[in-house]
Design a protein around this motif. Structure first.
Motif, PDB file in Angstrom:
ATOM      1  N   ILE A 153      51.299  41.897   2.271  1.00 20.39           N
ATOM      2  CA  ILE A 153      52.350  42.174   1.280  1.00 20.39           C
ATOM      3  C   ILE A 153      51.770  43.013   0.143  1.00 20.39           C
ATOM      4  O   ILE A 153      52.369  43.998  -0.297  1.00 20.39           O
ATOM      5  N   ALA A 182      58.761  35.395  -1.883  1.00 17.11           N
ATOM      6  CA  ALA A 182      57.684  36.366  -2.111  1.00 17.11           C
ATOM      7  C   ALA A 182      58.103  37.758  -1.627  1.00 17.11           C
ATOM      8  O   ALA A 182      57.890  38.762  -2.325  1.00 17.11           O
ATOM      9  N   TYR A 185      60.757  39.286  -3.939  1.00 13.48           N
ATOM     10  CA  TYR A 185      60.119  39.741  -5.173  1.00 13.48           C
ATOM     11  C   TYR A 185      59.455  41.107  -4.977  1.00 13.48           C
ATOM     12  O   TYR A 185      59.637  42.025  -5.780  1.00 13.48           O
ATOM     13  N   HIS A 186      58.702  41.240  -3.887  1.00 14.52           N
ATOM     14  CA  HIS A 186      57.986  42.502  -3.681  1.00 14.52           C
ATOM     15  C   HIS A 186      58.917  43.667  -3.348  1.00 14.52           C
ATOM     16  O   HIS A 186      58.678  44.793  -3.767  1.00 14.52           O
TER      17      HIS A 186
ATOM     18  N   THR B 208      47.915  41.255  -6.568  1.00 15.10           N
ATOM     19  CA  THR B 208      49.308  41.378  -7.007  1.00 15.10           C
ATOM     20  C   THR B 208      49.836  39.977  -7.341  1.00 15.10           C
ATOM     21  O   THR B 208      49.033  39.053  -7.513  1.00 15.10           O
ATOM     22  N   LEU B 209      51.158  39.842  -7.467  1.00 15.52           N
ATOM     23  CA  LEU B 209      51.712  38.561  -7.904  1.00 15.52           C
ATOM     24  C   LEU B 209      52.585  37.920  -6.830  1.00 15.52           C
ATOM     25  O   LEU B 209      53.307  38.603  -6.103  1.00 15.52           O
ATOM     26  N   PHE B 210      52.549  36.601  -6.783  1.00 13.94           N
ATOM     27  CA  PHE B 210      53.361  35.807  -5.858  1.00 13.94           C
ATOM     28  C   PHE B 210      54.039  34.697  -6.668  1.00 13.94           C
ATOM     29  O   PHE B 210      53.708  34.496  -7.834  1.00 13.94           O
ATOM     30  N   PRO B 211      55.006  34.001  -6.056  1.00 18.01           N
ATOM     31  CA  PRO B 211      55.696  32.957  -6.826  1.00 18.01           C
ATOM     32  C   PRO B 211      54.731  31.889  -7.364  1.00 18.01           C
ATOM     33  O   PRO B 211      53.872  31.403  -6.630  1.00 18.01           O
TER      34      PRO B 211
END
Lengths: 309, 309
Positions: A153, A182, A185-186, B208-211
């Motif tokens: 991701i 997830a 969001y991406h 990066t970012l995840f929940p």
């Protein structure tokens, strides 16, 4: 207190035959809330059976925020309750969303795919509008997140991130999970439009409340610090779609429903000629009489419409 | 602009040996953020190797909002990074939550059970405080919701609703699902205290970012229109727990971290003598110099601490 009707006490029409006849005579189109208790429960007398509504060829539209069912599913459900209807008379948030995506959003040629969080109702309506989609009920998304997922991701690996996705559509999903959130969001971070079929935080079931479609959007709203465009009541995007299809005069239309902050607000903000509250659902008499969002009139129950005969 | 330090520009201490020595000499206790980049990444020089911090027997506390790991897990992780520590020096949001439940909440005798949304880190810490719990990693909760569930939950059937649950504790759960959220909602509606290990909306992973844990609480916050008591940074409940354990003088303590709105805020609102920002993580130089929440001083990277030798 921005709504005109908030200034006046709503008329109580149960048992007031003359008042009811006078009120109903003002409208050619009735939008019936189809969520919660009225009119889709067996205890409600179908509006179809009210001569005041049907014998004068008034238009009836059944409006629902429930995105898990398609219009065809809803027609069957209504039929099971003894309410004849056609698919064309039913307006669901999944249909409203599909129309918005196919006819209103101007998506670039290579960004027309929709990533769906939701159930089969959304998928059926997207198919009926020929909108390509991924996600939804696909079992490939009903699994735990893996360490490889994070890396893929993050890297935008096309085995998991479809570069053609230009819309994320979030509806009620009984199979919501970490991976689905997830991915949504991406996609949005990569530029996809953030849509929600509706943002009701709860869903009535078995006499109590369970997580609603809004609860599926909530993690994304918090992570992105951004609200979705919501296509269900009380969003006026839904009213515009309904009007676009039925071409009615708003001043001659009346919204009927049990929730002040969705159904009645939907009618008031849509500047319909009338709003009619019924007390068999979520809002109380106090809500209707002294709340911030007040209908023009209200009834104890939908079957009181029969008193206008 | 309520924090005193917001009025003054933070001191930039990278390369300023005398300034750094002077700054560090003011403190006996250093609370190190252990999330994100500093100091738990291999690129950061362990604070343990900084003579200015260790040779004068200064106390070090590693503070983390990550609830998925226990303190024992964290000690191992630090060891793997070449940073010696003891379990006693580690303060995680799951530990903080367990202490809050066992020592601060006054629960009635028959309401001492915790319904957990989260992973094994929370369970280990609850066990270490002898707090009974259900949910968490129990496979019985990792399944789809069924029609029977709705009825049983609505009826408060003891086969699914445990009458002894008096607390709902929500942390990061990679196996979140509809059933877990529905149960948490009903426990809170029935009177359970709503706690969150932390409310970080996102979790850094793979660049990066995840929940994050906050995304698990988000549906409940929306459904209940109520915020949880959060036990992680910047909640002062966590600072109180740390102080309760280490009995330090707040004026002689310094919080070191990379996030202005969690780490630095945590130190400022806790009225610690100092806050030290590092630029290897989330917040930028601009955040530290002109943001709403400014540290007393900042460094390019944690290894610049070595310049104070």
């Amino acid at each position: 207190m921005t709504q005109e009707s908030s200034q006046v006490a709503p008329r109580y029409l149960t048992g007031d035959k003359a008042g009811l006849q006078e009120f109903l005579a003002k409208f050619d189109v009735f939008l019936f809330d189809c969520d919660g208790i009225s009119p889709c429960s067996t205890s409600a007398v179908p509006p179809r059976r009210s001569p005041a509504v049907t014998q004068s060829r008034k238009q009836v539209v059944f409006v629902t925020n429930n995105s898990t069912k398609s219009r065809a599913d809803y027609r069957k459900k209504l039929e099971g309750l003894g309410i004849p209807s056609t698919v064309e008379e039913i307006f669901s948030s999944s249909y409203s969303s599909s129309i918005y995506i196919s006819r209103i959003l101007q998506l670039p040629e290579n960004k027309r795919k929709v990533y769906v969080i939701g159930e089969t109702g959304i998928e059926q309506e997207l198919r009926s509008e020929n909108v390509p989609f991924i996600g939804g009920t696909d079992p490939a998304y009903r699994r735990d997140v893996t360490p490889a997922d994070y890396k893929k991701i993050a890297a935008g690996d096309e085995s998991i991130i479809d570069p053609e996705v230009g819309v994320v559509l979030v509806g009620l999903d009984f199979h919501m999970n970490y991976l689905k959130i997830a991915l949504a969001y991406h996609y949005i971070k990569r530029g996809a439009v953030f849509l929600a079929t509706n943002i009701d935080s709860t869903l009535p079931n078995s006499g109590t409340l369970f997580p609603g479609a809004g609860s599926m959007s909530a993690p994304l709203i918090m992570m992105l610090n951004k609200e979705p465009v919501a296509l269900g009541k009380p969003s006026q995007a839904m009213m515009d779609s309904i009007e676009g299809k039925f071409k009615f005069d708003r001043s001659r239309a009346c919204m009927v429903g049990d929730r002040a902050n969705t159904d009645i607000r939907f009618g008031l903000e849509g500047k319909l000629g009338g709003t009619l509250g019924v007390l068999t659902g979520v809002s109380s008499k106090e809500d209707f009489v002294s709340g911030d969002v007040r209908p023009h009139a209200y009834l104890d129950k939908l079957s009181d419409l029969l008193d206008s005969e």
